[in-house]
Design a protein around this motif. Structure first.
Motif, PDB file in Angstrom:
ATOM      1  N   MET A   1       0.847  -1.210   0.000  1.00 39.08           N
ATOM      2  CA  MET A   1       0.000   0.000   0.000  1.00 39.08           C
ATOM      3  C   MET A   1       0.878   1.253   0.000  1.00 39.08           C
ATOM      4  O   MET A   1       1.895   1.293   0.688  1.00 39.08           O
ATOM      5  N   ALA A   2       0.480   2.232  -0.779  1.00 36.62           N
ATOM      6  CA  ALA A   2       1.312   3.426  -0.913  1.00 36.62           C
ATOM      7  C   ALA A   2       1.410   4.188   0.411  1.00 36.62           C
ATOM      8  O   ALA A   2       0.441   4.299   1.162  1.00 36.62           O
ATOM      9  N   VAL A   3       2.599   4.708   0.676  1.00 36.78           N
ATOM     10  CA  VAL A   3       2.819   5.519   1.870  1.00 36.78           C
ATOM     11  C   VAL A   3       2.350   6.941   1.559  1.00 36.78           C
ATOM     12  O   VAL A   3       2.630   7.482   0.490  1.00 36.78           O
ATOM     13  N   THR A   4       1.652   7.546   2.522  1.00 42.56           N
ATOM     14  CA  THR A   4       1.165   8.916   2.296  1.00 42.56           C
ATOM     15  C   THR A   4       1.853   9.882   3.258  1.00 42.56           C
ATOM     16  O   THR A   4       2.460   9.475   4.242  1.00 42.56           O
ATOM     17  N   ARG A   5       1.682  11.171   2.949  1.00 41.19           N
ATOM     18  CA  ARG A   5       2.253  12.197   3.828  1.00 41.19           C
ATOM     19  C   ARG A   5       1.597  12.126   5.204  1.00 41.19           C
ATOM     20  O   ARG A   5       2.231  12.352   6.228  1.00 41.19           O
ATOM     21  N   GLU A   6       0.317  11.775   5.196  1.00 35.07           N
ATOM     22  CA  GLU A   6      -0.411  11.632   6.470  1.00 35.07           C
ATOM     23  C   GLU A   6       0.232  10.538   7.331  1.00 35.07           C
ATOM     24  O   GLU A   6       0.362  10.697   8.551  1.00 35.07           O
ATOM     25  N   ASP A   7       0.679   9.451   6.692  1.00 36.82           N
ATOM     26  CA  ASP A   7       1.370   8.377   7.442  1.00 36.82           C
ATOM     27  C   ASP A   7       2.623   8.931   8.125  1.00 36.82           C
ATOM     28  O   ASP A   7       2.898   8.621   9.288  1.00 36.82           O
ATOM     29  N   ALA A   8       3.369   9.736   7.364  1.00 39.82           N
ATOM     30  CA  ALA A   8       4.609  10.298   7.923  1.00 39.82           C
ATOM     31  C   ALA A   8       4.290  11.210   9.109  1.00 39.82           C
ATOM     32  O   ALA A   8       4.952  11.168  10.152  1.00 39.82           O
ATOM     33  N   LEU A   9       3.242  12.008   8.973  1.00 39.77           N
ATOM     34  CA  LEU A   9       2.856  12.909  10.065  1.00 39.77           C
ATOM     35  C   LEU A   9       2.422  12.113  11.300  1.00 39.77           C
ATOM     36  O   LEU A   9       2.711  12.485  12.432  1.00 39.77           O
ATOM     37  N   GLN A  10       1.751  11.000  11.060  1.00 35.78           N
ATOM     38  CA  GLN A  10       1.341  10.125  12.180  1.00 35.78           C
ATOM     39  C   GLN A  10       2.562   9.572  12.908  1.00 35.78           C
ATOM     40  O   GLN A  10       2.583   9.499  14.136  1.00 35.78           O
ATOM     41  N   LEU A  11       3.551   9.159  12.131  1.00 36.03           N
ATOM     42  CA  LEU A  11       4.767   8.622  12.750  1.00 36.03           C
ATOM     43  C   LEU A  11       5.449   9.690  13.604  1.00 36.03           C
ATOM     44  O   LEU A  11       5.940   9.410  14.705  1.00 36.03           O
ATOM     45  N   ASP A  12       5.464  10.939  13.115  1.00 36.18           N
ATOM     46  CA  ASP A  12       6.039  12.022  13.922  1.00 36.18           C
ATOM     47  C   ASP A  12       5.235  12.241  15.200  1.00 36.18           C
ATOM     48  O   ASP A  12       5.810  12.480  16.261  1.00 36.18           O
ATOM     49  N   ALA A  13       3.929  12.145  15.076  1.00 34.69           N
ATOM     50  CA  ALA A  13       3.076  12.401  16.246  1.00 34.69           C
ATOM     51  C   ALA A  13       3.317  11.362  17.335  1.00 34.69           C
ATOM     52  O   ALA A  13       3.171  11.643  18.518  1.00 34.69           O
ATOM     53  N   ARG A  14       3.694  10.164  16.934  1.00 35.06           N
ATOM     54  CA  ARG A  14       3.919   9.095  17.916  1.00 35.06           C
ATOM     55  C   ARG A  14       5.387   8.967  18.326  1.00 35.06           C
ATOM     56  O   ARG A  14       5.735   8.069  19.083  1.00 35.06           O
ATOM     57  N   ASP A  15       6.247   9.834  17.800  1.00 35.47           N
ATOM     58  CA  ASP A  15       7.692   9.671  18.006  1.00 35.47           C
ATOM     59  C   ASP A  15       8.123  10.190  19.383  1.00 35.47           C
ATOM     60  O   ASP A  15       8.057  11.390  19.639  1.00 35.47           O
TER      61      ASP A  15
END
Ligand SMILES: *Cc1c(COP(=O)(O)O)cnc(C)c1O
Length: 403
Positions: A1-15
């Motif tokens: 499944m394609a990675v989206t910018r929203e996925d990246a933002l989610q990862l930052d939010a949980r970092d």
């Protein structure tokens, strides 16, 4: 499944390490800095600390040496925590190049059973040059063996009876060596690209000798000194006999006698301002914790490679770094025949800072203390866009002095 910018933002939010970014000077949030493995960012704490040391010079003058004299070993002990070493085994002083020169000569002097030298073709140039010079000066043979850059040097490559110098993380491919599998009794490890991004565990892995750099992932600033590790410092004597490595230094006129412990590897007066910067860089790394940094770095290089596969592979890129996370450090080299103009175009037209490593690598460094997941996403998005539009074909591709 394609990675989206929203996925990246989610990862930052949980970092959990996300707050560390605020502790670095970041003047321009649009500029995506993926070169922390070449020169780390400036920690705000370092800026304040350097002002304090300068003021200390102004007010205490020569009296400041009571505090400064221990800086190379004090900083070494702080670094020992990050690198998993015992206190008293690391000295912060001199460039990596000079430390390697000292260490190779010291080991050869102490261990006559080591009759030649070796390194791999993919190792960092300064390591090869130092070995070539020592081999010439001492009349020794130097073996430079070939390696598959995607595997890095293997234990079976290490010649019998040779003092061998290897990088823990290869500067170009990012291949990460499994230190414990190597014959560490005759190895010097160069930790320049692993210290601060990968757990090193010098003691647990059985390392005897190592050198490394502080201005990359340890964020100590341009020209900051390197360091040297010797598990049993008193088994060796430095080839540069200077007054800072002398026992009872201030009883001036005595004949040279190596100081006890690791400080025998000091040569001349250490750079106190630089050491203060190293201490701050090491402090922030230790605070974040090397295991947490590694976990984030792996997740970020995974994201980078996934985006490469999604967007860049169809544009003629290949991954020049091991795909298995446990076999790579914290940078990824993307190979492309037009890597050099692509790097120039990234800097000049996309506000992304990579570096170029010949012959064909766009090297992207992840510094998990301050690189965000969304930075990785945006950088690769801009790279894709630029190559799709052919912007790299329009830049002046002449070669500059620093790449
Ligand atoms: C950056 C780096 C060095 C730097 O050496 P200096 O003498 O401090 O300039 C050495 N070795 C490796 C593997 C490096 O990546």
């Amino acid at each position: 499944m394609a990675v989206t910018r929203e996925d990246a933002l989610q990862l930052d939010a949980r970092d959990p390490l996300a707050p560390f970014r605020e502790r670095f000077v970041i003047e321009d949030a649009h500029r995506l800095y993926l070169d922390g493995n070449s020169l780390g960012r400036l920690p705000k704490g370092t800026r304040e600390r350097l002002h304090r040391v300068i003021d200390q010079w102004g007010s205490e003058l020569v009296g400041g040496w009571h505090d400064w004299i221990d800086a190379p070993t004090r900083t070494g002990d702080a670094l020992a925590e990050v690198l998993g070493a015992q206190p008293g085994t690391i000295l912060v002083a001199d460039s990596v190049t000079v430390n390697l020169f000292k260490l190779v000569n010291a080991v050869l002097d102490a261990r006559p059973e080591l009759t030649h030298l070796a390194t791999d073709q993919d190792n960092f140039p300064t390591d090869r040059y130092v070995l070539e010079g020592i081999a010439k000066a001492r009349g020794l043979e130097l073996t430079i063996f070939e390696v598959d850059p995607l595997l890095g040097p293997q234990p079976s490559d290490v010649p019998d009876g040779a003092l061998t110098v290897l990088s823990h993380v290869a500067y170009r491919s990012g291949a990460l060596a499994d230190i414990a599998a190597f014959p560490n009794d005759r190895l010097i490890w160069d930790l320049s690209h692993s210290a601060g991004s990968v757990p090193v565990e010098l003691e647990a892995k059985g390392v005897r000798y190592a050198v490394g750099c502080t201005y990359k992932y340890l964020n100590a600033g341009p020209g900051a000194t390197g360091y040297l590790y010797v598990r049993e410092p008193e088994t060796l004597v430095t080839p540069i006999q200077g007054w800072f490595g002398q026992a009872r230094q201030f009883e001036m006129e005595r004949p040279y006698e190596p100081a006890p412990g690791i400080s025998r590897f000091l040569a001349g007066t250490p750079p106190i301002l630089v050491l203060a910067a190293v201490e701050e860089g090491v402090r922030i790394t230790a605070e974040a914790g090397i295991e947490a940094l590694r976990e984030k770095s792996v997740a970020q290089t995974e994201l980078l490679i996934a985006l490469h596969d999604q967007w860049l592979a169809p544009l003629g890129f290949t991954v020049g770094t091991p795909r298995e996370p446990h076999l790579r450090g914290s940078h990824v080299s993307l190979r492309h025949p037009e890597a050099w103009p692509i790097c120039k175009a990234l800097i000049e037209h996309a506000d992304v800072i990579p570096d170029f490593r010949g012959p064909d690598s766009v090297r992207l460094g992840i510094a998990p203390l301050y690189t965000r997941f969304v930075d990785v996403y945006d950088a690769l998005d801009r790279l894709r866009d630029l190559v799709e539009r052919g912007v790299h074909r329009e830049v002046d591709a002449s070669v500059s002095r620093v790449t």
